[in-house]
Motif scaffolding. Structure first.
Motif, PDB file in Angstrom:
ATOM      1  N   MET A   1       8.203  14.161 -19.273  1.00 47.76           N
ATOM      2  CA  MET A   1       8.528  12.982 -18.659  1.00 47.76           C
ATOM      3  C   MET A   1       9.997  12.618 -18.444  1.00 47.76           C
ATOM      4  SD  MET A   1       5.352  12.232 -18.131  1.00 47.76           S
ATOM      5  CE  MET A   1       5.715  10.647 -17.346  1.00 47.76           C
ATOM      6  N   ASP A   2      10.808  13.088 -19.391  1.00 45.98           N
ATOM      7  CA  ASP A   2      12.263  12.893 -19.287  1.00 45.98           C
ATOM      8  C   ASP A   2      12.779  13.514 -17.897  1.00 45.98           C
ATOM      9  OD1 ASP A   2      12.483  10.918 -21.263  1.00 45.98           O
ATOM     10  OD2 ASP A   2      12.887  12.564 -22.812  1.00 45.98           O
ATOM     11  N   VAL A   3      12.580  14.923 -18.007  1.00 44.94           N
ATOM     12  CA  VAL A   3      12.969  15.900 -16.895  1.00 44.94           C
ATOM     13  C   VAL A   3      12.670  15.230 -15.425  1.00 44.94           C
ATOM     14  CG1 VAL A   3      12.863  18.239 -16.166  1.00 44.94           C
ATOM     15  CG2 VAL A   3      13.259  17.917 -18.603  1.00 44.94           C
ATOM     16  N   THR A   4      11.203  14.811 -15.506  1.00 40.74           N
ATOM     17  CA  THR A   4      10.716  14.509 -14.321  1.00 40.74           C
ATOM     18  C   THR A   4      11.049  13.225 -13.915  1.00 40.74           C
ATOM     19  OG1 THR A   4       8.578  13.830 -15.144  1.00 40.74           O
ATOM     20  CG2 THR A   4       9.058  16.169 -14.443  1.00 40.74           C
ATOM     21  N   ASP A   5      11.783  12.436 -14.582  1.00 43.35           N
ATOM     22  CA  ASP A   5      12.456  11.114 -14.400  1.00 43.35           C
ATOM     23  C   ASP A   5      13.510  11.038 -13.480  1.00 43.35           C
ATOM     24  OD1 ASP A   5      12.207   8.421 -14.342  1.00 43.35           O
ATOM     25  OD2 ASP A   5      13.103   8.213 -16.383  1.00 43.35           O
ATOM     26  N   GLY A   6      14.004  10.061 -12.927  1.00 48.15           N
ATOM     27  CA  GLY A   6      15.085   9.989 -11.896  1.00 48.15           C
ATOM     28  C   GLY A   6      14.913  10.675 -10.642  1.00 48.15           C
ATOM     29  N   GLU A   7      15.828  11.437 -10.270  1.00 52.33           N
ATOM     30  CA  GLU A   7      15.543  12.170  -8.673  1.00 52.33           C
ATOM     31  C   GLU A   7      14.238  12.644  -8.571  1.00 52.33           C
ATOM     32  OE1 GLU A   7      18.953  14.824  -8.312  1.00 52.33           O
ATOM     33  OE2 GLU A   7      20.713  13.098  -8.499  1.00 52.33           O
TER      34      GLU A   7
ATOM     35  N   GLY B   1       0.841  -1.218  -0.086  1.00 57.79           N
ATOM     36  CA  GLY B   1      -0.076  -0.052  -0.023  1.00 57.79           C
ATOM     37  C   GLY B   1       0.786   1.269  -0.174  1.00 57.79           C
ATOM     38  N   GLU B   2       1.815   1.325   0.858  1.00 54.46           N
ATOM     39  CA  GLU B   2       2.802   2.370   0.871  1.00 54.46           C
ATOM     40  C   GLU B   2       3.487   2.619  -0.595  1.00 54.46           C
ATOM     41  OE1 GLU B   2       7.123   2.386   2.330  1.00 54.46           O
ATOM     42  OE2 GLU B   2       5.895   3.215   4.054  1.00 54.46           O
ATOM     43  N   GLU B   3       3.752   1.587  -1.293  1.00 53.53           N
ATOM     44  CA  GLU B   3       4.472   1.782  -2.712  1.00 53.53           C
ATOM     45  C   GLU B   3       3.211   2.107  -3.835  1.00 53.53           C
ATOM     46  OE1 GLU B   3       7.582   1.890  -3.775  1.00 53.53           O
ATOM     47  OE2 GLU B   3       7.696   1.892  -1.601  1.00 53.53           O
ATOM     48  N   VAL B   4       2.036   1.918  -3.516  1.00 51.57           N
ATOM     49  CA  VAL B   4       0.891   2.347  -4.339  1.00 51.57           C
ATOM     50  C   VAL B   4       0.520   3.802  -4.233  1.00 51.57           C
ATOM     51  CG1 VAL B   4      -1.534   2.200  -4.727  1.00 51.57           C
ATOM     52  CG2 VAL B   4      -0.126   0.042  -4.391  1.00 51.57           C
ATOM     53  N   LEU B   5       0.687   4.451  -2.960  1.00 52.96           N
ATOM     54  CA  LEU B   5       0.695   5.697  -2.784  1.00 52.96           C
ATOM     55  C   LEU B   5       1.756   6.622  -3.142  1.00 52.96           C
ATOM     56  CD1 LEU B   5      -0.761   5.783   0.881  1.00 52.96           C
ATOM     57  CD2 LEU B   5      -2.167   6.195  -1.159  1.00 52.96           C
ATOM     58  N   ALA B   6       2.946   6.162  -3.035  1.00 55.63           N
ATOM     59  CA  ALA B   6       4.260   6.720  -3.645  1.00 55.63           C
ATOM     60  C   ALA B   6       4.069   6.600  -5.155  1.00 55.63           C
ATOM     61  CB  ALA B   6       5.473   5.725  -3.098  1.00 55.63           C
ATOM     62  N   HIS B   7       3.861   5.686  -5.629  1.00 58.30           N
ATOM     63  CA  HIS B   7       3.878   5.648  -7.254  1.00 58.30           C
ATOM     64  C   HIS B   7       2.422   6.710  -7.727  1.00 58.30           C
ATOM     65  CE1 HIS B   7       5.804   1.474  -7.239  1.00 58.30           C
ATOM     66  NE2 HIS B   7       6.586   2.621  -6.985  1.00 58.30           N
ATOM     67  N   ALA B   8       1.515   6.508  -6.834  1.00 56.57           N
ATOM     68  CA  ALA B   8       0.434   7.380  -7.543  1.00 56.57           C
ATOM     69  C   ALA B   8       0.732   8.778  -7.229  1.00 56.57           C
ATOM     70  CB  ALA B   8      -1.112   7.238  -6.539  1.00 56.57           C
ATOM     71  N   THR B   9       1.456   9.194  -6.374  1.00 62.40           N
ATOM     72  CA  THR B   9       1.788  10.540  -6.146  1.00 62.40           C
ATOM     73  C   THR B   9       2.787  11.167  -7.204  1.00 62.40           C
ATOM     74  OG1 THR B   9       2.017  10.667  -3.568  1.00 62.40           O
ATOM     75  CG2 THR B   9       3.064  12.454  -4.538  1.00 62.40           C
ATOM     76  N   ALA B  10       3.613  10.248  -7.624  1.00 64.05           N
ATOM     77  CA  ALA B  10       4.698  10.586  -8.830  1.00 64.05           C
ATOM     78  C   ALA B  10       3.807  10.606 -10.348  1.00 64.05           C
ATOM     79  CB  ALA B  10       5.904   9.648  -8.536  1.00 64.05           C
ATOM     80  N   ASN B  11       3.357   9.601 -10.440  1.00 68.67           N
ATOM     81  CA  ASN B  11       2.249   9.338 -11.600  1.00 68.67           C
ATOM     82  C   ASN B  11       1.377  10.502 -11.869  1.00 68.67           C
ATOM     83  OD1 ASN B  11       3.765   6.994 -12.007  1.00 68.67           O
ATOM     84  ND2 ASN B  11       2.011   5.730 -11.262  1.00 68.67           N
ATOM     85  N   GLY B  12       0.700  11.007 -10.747  1.00 66.55           N
ATOM     86  CA  GLY B  12      -0.208  11.930 -10.968  1.00 66.55           C
ATOM     87  C   GLY B  12       0.366  13.436 -11.163  1.00 66.55           C
TER      88      GLY B  12
END
Length: 327
Positions: free
Chosen positions: A265-271, A196-207
């Motif tokens: 998408m490239d600029v917001t990838d990585g760090e 669940g923690e990773e789902v929230l983490a990925h949702a934040t970044a993806n959104g």
């Protein structure tokens, strides 16, 4: 890697479809009334877009077509099924005080009695406010914004739309990109049995990344479309070629959206992506006991959220989805 590509494709693909559809609207406006200033042609664009909308969303009305006369006194469009008129409407797209007052006077004189009287979102608001204490025909909204009809006609005529109208469209594109990116990422997380923690983490970044990609890509498409249309208009030989006039601005908009979306998408990838995910994990840690439950409730509600996205960004979704029914 799959997650990043999905974000990019979803956020950008819808912008490209919208650009193609809006190009078809412009072509049909020119075919119907010739080249006119945006202030005049936007009303025709409104009629065409609402006709498309009815043909997609109201099939029970039969086939909806514009009136054969461009200056019809009462009905701008009529829906006919099995030889019977099922629906007729007069449409308005005017946001100036003088235009609204003129329409109010026409309504009071019964000019549009016997037909459905509709306007853009803004026109409907202004008209009903101006006539609230009067005994006159009330107006309903088509769900289409004057910001969009104006932006479409301005951009394809080579006149740069104002920042408010560009931002209006870009915000919707960003919203769709965010919702779609979160949805795809959540499905992938479930398939991969993420916590669940990773789902929230990925949702934040993806959104965040999906919104940024959609917003910037949409703005870039509008600027490129306008610049190309202006360039064509300045060269008589090109301006006289219908295929070039219709296709070149659309192609330029698609290319710009694709390049800009990928760049974001490239600029917001990585760090940057890692920072966004850490923010999501922080939320999960703050409510650690309920993190899994919250995350999976988010996933369970995604389907419902996508069902409602048309209500939240209705004019954007309407104009984009209509394109697929034109060919």
């Amino acid at each position: 890697m799959t997650e990043k590509n999905n974000d990019f494709n979803l956020a950008t693909g819808i912008i490209c479809a919208q650009n193609v559809y809006e190009g078809s609207v412009n072509s049909r406006v020119v075919e119907r009334v010739g080249k006119m200033p945006p202030s005049q042609s936007k009303g025709i664009a409104h009629e065409i877009m609402y006709t498309d909308k009815l043909n997609v969303t109201r099939p029970e009305l039969g086939v909806t077509k514009l009136s054969t006369k461009t200056n019809a006194v009462r009905d701008d469009l009529v829906s006919v099924k099995d030889g019977v008129v099922k629906y007729r409407a007069q449409l308005k797209d005017t946001v100036s005080s003088s235009g609204v007052n003129k329409t109010v006077t026409q309504g009071m004189n019964g000019k549009y009695r016997g037909t459905n009287f509709l306007g853009t979102k803004e026109t409907t608001e202004f008209y009903n406010q101006a006539s609230k204490n009067m005994s006159t025909q009330k107006m309903s909204s088509t769900g289409i914004s004057s910001k969009d009809t104006t932006r479409i006609m301005e951009s394809f005529s080579g006149k740069m739309p104002n920042l408010e109208n560009i931002a209006h469209n870009s915000s919707r594109a960003g919203s769709f990109g965010a919702v779609a990116s979160v949805a795809v990422g959540a499905v992938e997380d479930i398939v991969n049995s993420e916590s669940g923690e990773e789902v929230l983490a990925h949702a934040t970044a993806n959104g965040a990344r999906g919104f940024a990609s959609g917003y910037v890509g949409s703005a870039a498409a509008t600027v490129a479309t306008t610049a190309t249309a202006a360039g064509i208009a300045s060269v008589p030989a090109l301006a006289a070629a219908p295929v070039v006039v219709a296709a070149a601005p659309v192609a330029a908009g698609i290319a710009a959206a694709t390049i800009a979306g990928k760049a974001v998408m490239d600029v917001t990838d990585g760090e940057v992506k890692e920072v966004l995910e850490d923010i999501g994990r922080g939320v999960g840690e703050f409510v650690s006991d309920a993190a899994d439950e919250i995350a999976y409730k988010v996933v369970d509600s995604i389907g419902e959220g996508l069902d409602r996205v048309g209500d939240k960004v209705d004019d954007f979704i309407d104009s984009v989805s209509l394109f697929f029914n034109l060919f």
